[in-house]
Design an enzyme around this catalytic site. Structure first.
Site, mmCIF file in Angstrom:
data_model
loop_
_atom_site.group_PDB
_atom_site.id
_atom_site.type_symbol
_atom_site.label_atom_id
_atom_site.label_comp_id
_atom_site.label_asym_id
_atom_site.label_seq_id
_atom_site.Cartn_x
_atom_site.Cartn_y
_atom_site.Cartn_z
ATOM 1 C CB VAL A 75 -18.275 -14.943 33.901
ATOM 2 C CG1 VAL A 75 -18.698 -15.693 32.663
ATOM 3 C CG2 VAL A 75 -17.536 -15.846 34.881
ATOM 4 C CB THR A 85 -5.747 5.560 12.644
ATOM 5 O OG1 THR A 85 -7.149 5.682 12.863
ATOM 6 C CG2 THR A 85 -5.282 6.596 11.651
ATOM 7 C CE LYS A 91 -3.364 2.376 2.952
ATOM 8 N NZ LYS A 91 -4.002 2.417 4.264
ATOM 9 N N GLY A 149 2.455 11.549 16.920
ATOM 10 C CA GLY A 149 1.291 11.542 16.035
ATOM 11 C C GLY A 149 1.592 10.846 14.730
HETATM 12 C C1 LIG Z 1 -15.711 -1.097 10.436
HETATM 13 C C2 LIG Z 1 -14.295 -1.121 10.890
HETATM 14 C C3 LIG Z 1 -13.262 -1.078 9.954
HETATM 15 C C4 LIG Z 1 -11.925 -1.042 10.383
HETATM 16 N N1 LIG Z 1 -10.921 -0.964 9.458
HETATM 17 C C5 LIG Z 1 -9.633 -0.850 9.883
HETATM 18 C C6 LIG Z 1 -8.561 -0.756 8.964
HETATM 19 O O1 LIG Z 1 -8.738 -0.807 7.738
HETATM 20 N N2 LIG Z 1 -7.315 -0.619 9.466
HETATM 21 C C7 LIG Z 1 -7.055 -0.589 10.797
HETATM 22 O O2 LIG Z 1 -5.896 -0.427 11.202
HETATM 23 N N3 LIG Z 1 -8.052 -0.727 11.691
HETATM 24 C C8 LIG Z 1 -9.314 -0.858 11.269
HETATM 25 N N4 LIG Z 1 -10.319 -1.013 12.180
HETATM 26 C C9 LIG Z 1 -9.967 -1.174 13.592
HETATM 27 C C10 LIG Z 1 -9.504 -2.608 13.829
HETATM 28 O O3 LIG Z 1 -10.442 -3.515 13.306
HETATM 29 C C11 LIG Z 1 -9.342 -2.866 15.312
HETATM 30 O O4 LIG Z 1 -8.505 -1.872 15.843
HETATM 31 C C12 LIG Z 1 -8.691 -4.218 15.531
HETATM 32 O O5 LIG Z 1 -9.392 -5.234 14.886
HETATM 33 C C13 LIG Z 1 -8.565 -4.531 17.000
HETATM 34 O O6 LIG Z 1 -9.743 -4.974 17.549
HETATM 35 P P1 LIG Z 1 -9.688 -5.540 19.034
HETATM 36 O O7 LIG Z 1 -8.705 -6.640 19.064
HETATM 37 O O8 LIG Z 1 -9.495 -4.400 19.943
HETATM 38 O O9 LIG Z 1 -11.171 -6.073 19.266
HETATM 39 P P2 LIG Z 1 -11.893 -7.421 18.779
HETATM 40 O O10 LIG Z 1 -11.459 -7.841 17.426
HETATM 41 O O11 LIG Z 1 -13.356 -7.196 18.985
HETATM 42 O O12 LIG Z 1 -11.399 -8.533 19.789
HETATM 43 C C14 LIG Z 1 -11.912 -8.640 21.091
HETATM 44 C C15 LIG Z 1 -11.474 -9.935 21.698
HETATM 45 O O13 LIG Z 1 -11.928 -9.984 23.034
HETATM 46 C C16 LIG Z 1 -12.526 -11.231 23.274
HETATM 47 N N5 LIG Z 1 -13.496 -11.110 24.355
HETATM 48 C C17 LIG Z 1 -14.471 -10.183 24.487
HETATM 49 N N6 LIG Z 1 -15.184 -10.412 25.599
HETATM 50 C C18 LIG Z 1 -14.628 -11.496 26.190
HETATM 51 C C19 LIG Z 1 -14.922 -12.246 27.359
HETATM 52 N N7 LIG Z 1 -15.945 -11.944 28.145
HETATM 53 N N8 LIG Z 1 -14.143 -13.304 27.652
HETATM 54 C C20 LIG Z 1 -13.092 -13.668 26.842
HETATM 55 N N9 LIG Z 1 -12.790 -12.998 25.726
HETATM 56 C C21 LIG Z 1 -13.557 -11.938 25.398
HETATM 57 C C22 LIG Z 1 -13.133 -11.625 21.942
HETATM 58 O O14 LIG Z 1 -13.389 -12.992 21.856
HETATM 59 C C23 LIG Z 1 -12.019 -11.172 21.006
HETATM 60 O O15 LIG Z 1 -11.026 -12.178 20.952
HETATM 61 C C24 LIG Z 1 -11.645 -1.084 11.770
HETATM 62 C C25 LIG Z 1 -12.692 -1.181 12.702
HETATM 63 C C26 LIG Z 1 -13.999 -1.196 12.282
HETATM 64 C C27 LIG Z 1 -15.094 -1.289 13.295
#
Ligand SMILES: Cc1cc2nc3c(=O)[nH]c(=O)nc-3n(C[C@H](O)[C@H](O)[C@H](O)COP(=O)(O)OP(=O)(O)OC[C@H]3O[C@@H](n4cnc5c(N)ncnc54)[C@H](O)[C@@H]3O)c2cc1C
Length: 508
Positions: free
Chosen positions: A190, A348, A82, A438
């Protein structure tokens, strides 16, 4: 590792999305050898958000620090390169510009190049900033090759990132972390058990009754904010007044046409749509504000605008743009969506995860978590989030679009003083507010200012030291140097075939 009883020995990560696995990989690679035990808890039943395909160049340094081989990672995650993002229809319908990962020209007598371009424009010379950017011109021609090591070569004047399958990236990092001693625990958390004296988290309890104790906890539980919000009660700064989009509908489709080294973000009536080309498919999403369009209409708009046959059904995601009041509270740091989310524009999400992890490792605490370390961490993360917020907001307000209620809302939104100041400075003198912390530096701001028709009234008067004819010659020569260099670059698809996929065939 020194086993002074103040030293942290056990870290528990709750969540196995991209945030959880990036954190796990960084901690096991950098601190695991010192005897730190890292446990990651995730629940397959809950799953992950499953998006995050486009990245910023910073991720290369994250992977390099971990010792990850680029070609291997690209194969495993079906990645493409990219060079930037093409923005279509943002300033007005019909506009198109590329925000590149790289420079526009080069400083002359310590004055940034774009001031010379502004002066030439004032003199009536026909000139466009894009002609002086190697990554813009390379992207437009579908070319790619890594930057040249010689800083004096124009082929060194850019960076690059990846477009990859985020699920495969997390899987890769899981293997990486487990090979370095990480303990993975399947199960749903939980309950979070708080110490009544210190207010710190002592342990979390799983659905099967098992307690998992730790000295420090990383909340990677996604939008739920299981530890930081539910257990520690840290609030959220809602920035919907600045970044109004609050939903996205996503779908993958067949990839049609040549392999493009850039992401596309097209402004739509009630938001915008991304197109991210990977090796095996194209990722798509319509990001919108639910005040202006229904979920069904958004899904229909997306599905009607795919470049090839759909490979998945549309999937809906909801979010609230903003940041956690404190990303570090007590003995817990929120990394990823639990710490905040500023919407997908400019990719981001993963960058902010990387920032969160890097800063945490730099300010690594002892068990009692010195308040000064915590405050410093929160200060840096606040700045990082706010600067990204302002940059994203610029895309929405630097527009003359008046063709829909959504754009009328965006065009007339109140903006924070921090952004107003930056825009005022640029409008008056063409100067960009510079900063250390930043994601987005001068070339990024320039790309969006010029791309969305914010034309500076003035320019740096030091450029007047250059005679008019010399100026015209200098600009023409720079454009031709860029043009010639792009001519020597490889086709992006061919580069992947020869340097990413063929190296696998040779390894086999
Ligand atoms: C529409 C959209 C498009 C995006 N596009 C981009 C992009 O192009 N580029 C980019 O850099 N970022 C992008 N992002 C952001 C990126 O997707 C997230 O920053 C990244 O996926 C990190 O997500 P996470 O790991 O914080 O959360 P999640 O992927 O939601 O993971 C959460 C984890 O916590 C676990 N969990 C939750 N509750 C419990 C529980 N009670 N017990 C045990 N486990 C639990 C789940 O099982 C999972 O494993 C986008 C976000 C969105 C919403």
């Amino acid at each position: 590792m020194n086993t002074d009883n103040r030293d942290i020995q056990n870290i528990v990560i709750v969540g196995g999305g991209t945030a959880g696995w990036m954190t796990a990989a960084a901690l096991t690679a950098t601190l695991g050898k010192g005897g730190l035990n890292v446990t990651l808890i995730e629940s397959e039943a809950i799953g992950t958000v499953g998006v995050g395909e486009a990245t910023l160049p910073h991720i290369r340094f994250f992977n390099q620090k971990l010792g990850i081989d680029e070609a291997t990672l690209m194969r495993e995650t079906k990645a493409t390169y990219k060079l930037g993002i093409e923005f279509k229809d943002w300033g007005k319908i019909g506009d198109s510009y590329i925000h590149p990962f790289g420079d526009f020209g080069f400083d002359i007598n310590r004055v940034p190049f774009h001031h010379y371009v502004s002066r030439a424009a004032k003199l009536g010379q026909n000139t466009h900033l894009d002609s002086y950017s190697l990554p813009v011109m390379a992207a437009r021609h579908g070319k790619f090759q890594p930057p040249h090591p010689d800083p004096n070569n124009v082929l060194s004047t850019f960076g690059y990132a990846y477009q990859f399958d985020a699920g495969l990236y997390a899987q890769y990092l899981r293997k990486f972390s487990e090979a370095r001693g990480l303990t993975r625990q399947e199960g749903r958390v939980v309950q979070t058990n708080i110490n009544s004296e210190t207010g710190f988290i002592d342990s979390v309890t799983l659905e099967n009754g098992q307690d998992i104790a730790g000295d420090f906890f990383i909340d990677c539980s996604g939008f739920r904010g299981l530890l930081i919000k539910d257990a520690l009660g840290v609030g959220y700064r809602d920035w919907t007044n600045y970044l109004p989009c609050n939903r996205a509908v996503t779908a993958a489709c067949e990839h049609i046409g040549p392999s493009l080294p850039y992401t596309t973000a097209t402004a739509k009536a009630s938001g915008w749509q991304w197109r991210i080309p990977l090796q095996h498919r194209t990722g798509n999403g319509y990001v919108y504000c639910s005040d202006f369009i229904s979920d069904d209409e958004a899904a229909n708009t997306l599905m009607a605008d795919l470049e090839g046959p759909a490979r998945t059904d549309p999937k809906m995601l909801r979010f609230t743009t903003g940041q956690r009041d404190k990303c570090w509270e007590k003995n817990c740091v929120a990394v990823g969506l639990s710490g905040g989310f500023l919407e997908p524009l400019e990719s981001t999400g993963l960058y902010l995860i990387q920032e969160a992890i890097t800063n945490f490792i730099e300010l690594f605490p002892t068990k009692d978590c010195d308040a000064v370390d915590r405050d410093e961490y929160n200060r840096i993360m606040d700045i990082s989030f706010e600067r990204v917020r302002d940059f994203l907001l610029l895309h929405y307000v630097a527009t003359t679009r008046d063709d829909s209620p959504f754009w009328n809302h965006c065009r007339t939104m109140e903006i924070p003083d921090s952004l107003q100041y930056k825009m005022d400075l640029f409008r008056s003198s063409g100067r960009v507010v510079t900063y250390e912390i930043g994601a987005f530096k001068d070339p990024s701001w320039l790309a969006v200012y010029y791309g969305q028709n914010i034309v500076p009234q003035g320019y740096n008067p030091l450029t007047d030291l250059m005679p008019d004819t010399v100026l015209a010659g200098q600009l023409a020569q720079t454009a031709s140097t860029v043009d010639n260099a792009v001519g020597t670059m490889q086709n992006h698809g061919d580069y992947i075939k020869h340097h990413v996929l063929r190296s696998a065939a040779m390894d086999a």
